[in-house]
Scaffold this motif. Structure first.
Motif, PDB file in Angstrom:
ATOM      1  N   PRO A  32       0.841  -1.204   0.000  1.00 10.76           N
ATOM      2  CA  PRO A  32       0.000   0.000   0.000  1.00 10.76           C
ATOM      3  C   PRO A  32       0.872   1.249   0.000  1.00 10.76           C
ATOM      4  CG  PRO A  32      -0.730  -1.540   1.697  1.00 10.76           C
ATOM      5  CD  PRO A  32       0.569  -2.061   1.162  1.00 10.76           C
ATOM      6  N   HIS A  33       0.428   2.251  -0.734  1.00 14.75           N
ATOM      7  CA  HIS A  33       1.118   3.534  -0.694  1.00 14.75           C
ATOM      8  C   HIS A  33       0.865   4.200   0.649  1.00 14.75           C
ATOM      9  CE1 HIS A  33       0.962   3.767  -5.359  1.00 14.75           C
ATOM     10  NE2 HIS A  33       2.069   3.201  -4.946  1.00 14.75           N
ATOM     11  N   VAL A  58      -9.734   0.520  -2.638  1.00 14.97           N
ATOM     12  CA  VAL A  58      -9.926  -0.672  -1.807  1.00 14.97           C
ATOM     13  C   VAL A  58     -11.316  -0.645  -1.192  1.00 14.97           C
ATOM     14  CG1 VAL A  58      -9.099  -1.943   0.206  1.00 14.97           C
ATOM     15  CG2 VAL A  58      -7.454  -0.968  -1.410  1.00 14.97           C
ATOM     16  N   ASN A  59     -11.748   0.514  -0.740  1.00 12.62           N
ATOM     17  CA  ASN A  59     -13.081   0.624  -0.151  1.00 12.62           C
ATOM     18  C   ASN A  59     -14.161   0.303  -1.182  1.00 12.62           C
ATOM     19  OD1 ASN A  59     -15.617   2.479   0.595  1.00 12.62           O
ATOM     20  ND2 ASN A  59     -14.553   1.799   2.448  1.00 12.62           N
ATOM     21  N   GLU A  60     -13.980   0.740  -2.404  1.00  9.59           N
ATOM     22  CA  GLU A  60     -14.948   0.426  -3.465  1.00  9.59           C
ATOM     23  C   GLU A  60     -15.050  -1.082  -3.669  1.00  9.59           C
ATOM     24  OE1 GLU A  60     -15.546   1.124  -8.259  1.00  9.59           O
ATOM     25  OE2 GLU A  60     -14.266   2.498  -7.140  1.00  9.59           O
ATOM     26  N   VAL A  97     -14.497   5.252   3.615  1.00  8.82           N
ATOM     27  CA  VAL A  97     -13.259   5.411   2.846  1.00  8.82           C
ATOM     28  C   VAL A  97     -12.131   5.817   3.791  1.00  8.82           C
ATOM     29  CG1 VAL A  97     -12.108   6.750   1.034  1.00  8.82           C
ATOM     30  CG2 VAL A  97     -14.448   5.936   0.689  1.00  8.82           C
ATOM     31  N   GLU A  98     -12.436   6.699   4.741  1.00  7.21           N
ATOM     32  CA  GLU A  98     -11.413   7.143   5.692  1.00  7.21           C
ATOM     33  C   GLU A  98     -10.917   5.974   6.549  1.00  7.21           C
ATOM     34  OE1 GLU A  98     -10.558  10.551   9.080  1.00  7.21           O
ATOM     35  OE2 GLU A  98     -12.634  10.106   8.555  1.00  7.21           O
ATOM     36  N   GLU A  99     -11.819   5.125   7.020  1.00 11.89           N
ATOM     37  CA  GLU A  99     -11.406   3.960   7.818  1.00 11.89           C
ATOM     38  C   GLU A  99     -10.525   3.022   6.996  1.00 11.89           C
ATOM     39  OE1 GLU A  99     -15.183   3.553  10.898  1.00 11.89           O
ATOM     40  OE2 GLU A  99     -15.370   2.733   8.880  1.00 11.89           O
ATOM     41  N   THR A 100     -10.874   2.838   5.730  1.00 12.30           N
ATOM     42  CA  THR A 100     -10.054   1.987   4.856  1.00 12.30           C
ATOM     43  C   THR A 100      -8.686   2.620   4.630  1.00 12.30           C
ATOM     44  OG1 THR A 100     -12.061   1.165   3.777  1.00 12.30           O
ATOM     45  CG2 THR A 100      -9.978   0.802   2.628  1.00 12.30           C
ATOM     46  N   ASN A 106      -6.601   2.072   7.680  1.00  3.67           N
ATOM     47  CA  ASN A 106      -6.154   0.680   7.710  1.00  3.67           C
ATOM     48  C   ASN A 106      -4.968   0.469   6.773  1.00  3.67           C
ATOM     49  OD1 ASN A 106      -6.369  -2.176   6.359  1.00  3.67           O
ATOM     50  ND2 ASN A 106      -7.257  -2.379   8.409  1.00  3.67           N
ATOM     51  N   LEU A 107      -5.032   1.046   5.591  1.00  3.81           N
ATOM     52  CA  LEU A 107      -3.951   0.871   4.620  1.00  3.81           C
ATOM     53  C   LEU A 107      -2.687   1.629   5.015  1.00  3.81           C
ATOM     54  CD1 LEU A 107      -6.096   1.031   1.400  1.00  3.81           C
ATOM     55  CD2 LEU A 107      -4.874  -0.978   2.288  1.00  3.81           C
ATOM     56  N   ARG A 108      -2.843   2.781   5.634  1.00  5.84           N
ATOM     57  CA  ARG A 108      -1.659   3.504   6.123  1.00  5.84           C
ATOM     58  C   ARG A 108      -0.977   2.708   7.231  1.00  5.84           C
ATOM     59  NH1 ARG A 108      -2.835  10.017   5.871  1.00  5.84           N
ATOM     60  NH2 ARG A 108      -3.689  10.000   3.759  1.00  5.84           N
ATOM     61  N   ASN A 109      -1.780   2.086   8.095  1.00  2.00           N
ATOM     62  CA  ASN A 109      -1.199   1.208   9.122  1.00  2.00           C
ATOM     63  C   ASN A 109      -0.516   0.003   8.485  1.00  2.00           C
ATOM     64  OD1 ASN A 109      -1.643   2.529  11.628  1.00  2.00           O
ATOM     65  ND2 ASN A 109      -3.817   2.028  11.476  1.00  2.00           N
TER      66      ASN A 109
END
Length: 187
Positions: free
Chosen positions: A22-23, A31-33, A55-58, A61-64
């Protein structure tokens, strides 16, 4: 060797796929879509899909996941088709125990890409990468015994079914006891 010193590539390729970490930002929307489009299928098997994330929660998650990748705690890869660059799912090396060393492979696919062998191809690449590049001595895939599609992947790739753990876990919705199939491949 301290795992932080491992030079782990941020991208892997197969014949049809690109697997990339993930970037740091910006992957949340696609990813959320895919989660939104696949929620009914994912809900049966994955605790995170019991409610549709924002979308923000996803994105969080991806930043983590990006941070965990850099810290060598886990290696999540987003999977894209080489033709068209469509996002089709994720596959991860997770639950890493660097003392053995070993890990578990986890995965999910966007429903509209299911049945084309993409996830089998991605997991095959991750297994090869884990055993031959990172030098894991053991890799596991765990899934519910009734998840026929998920079970087909390790079976096609030569993982050994070590056993079925009865009443081992709760269903994704937390309402029922489930049996867990434990597959492994070793080096």
């Amino acid at each position: 060797m301290n795992p932080i010193m491992l030079d782990v590539p941020l991208q892997l390729e197969t014949e049809r796929l690109v697997l990339r970490a993930p970037h740091l930002k910006g992957d949340g929307e696609i990813v959320n879509e895919a989660i939104r489009d696949s929620i009914h299928e994912l809900k049966a098997w994955l605790p995170f899909a019991q409610e549709l994330p924002t979308v923000e929660e996803t994105e969080i998650n991806l930043r983590n996941a990006h941070i965990h990748f850099l810290k060598r705690h886990s290696f999540r890869f987003l999977i894209f088709c080489k033709d068209g660059n469509d996002f089709i799912g994720t596959a991860s090396l997770q639950g890493i125990d660097w003392n053995i060393p070993k890990c578990e492979i986890g995965y999910w696919i966007h429903t509209k890409y299911s049945g084309n062998g993409y996830m089998t191809e991605a997991v095959k690449e991750l297994a090869h990468f884990g055993l031959n590049y990172i030098k894991f001595r053991r890799m596991e895939i765990k899934c519910e015994s009734t998840n026929v599609k998920s079970r087909a992947i390790p079976e096609k790739l030569g993982f050994v079914l070590e056993g079925i753990l009865r009443n081992d876990d709760l269903s994704a919705d937390g309402c029922n006891l489930t049996d867990t199939c434990l597959y492994s491949i070793i080096k």
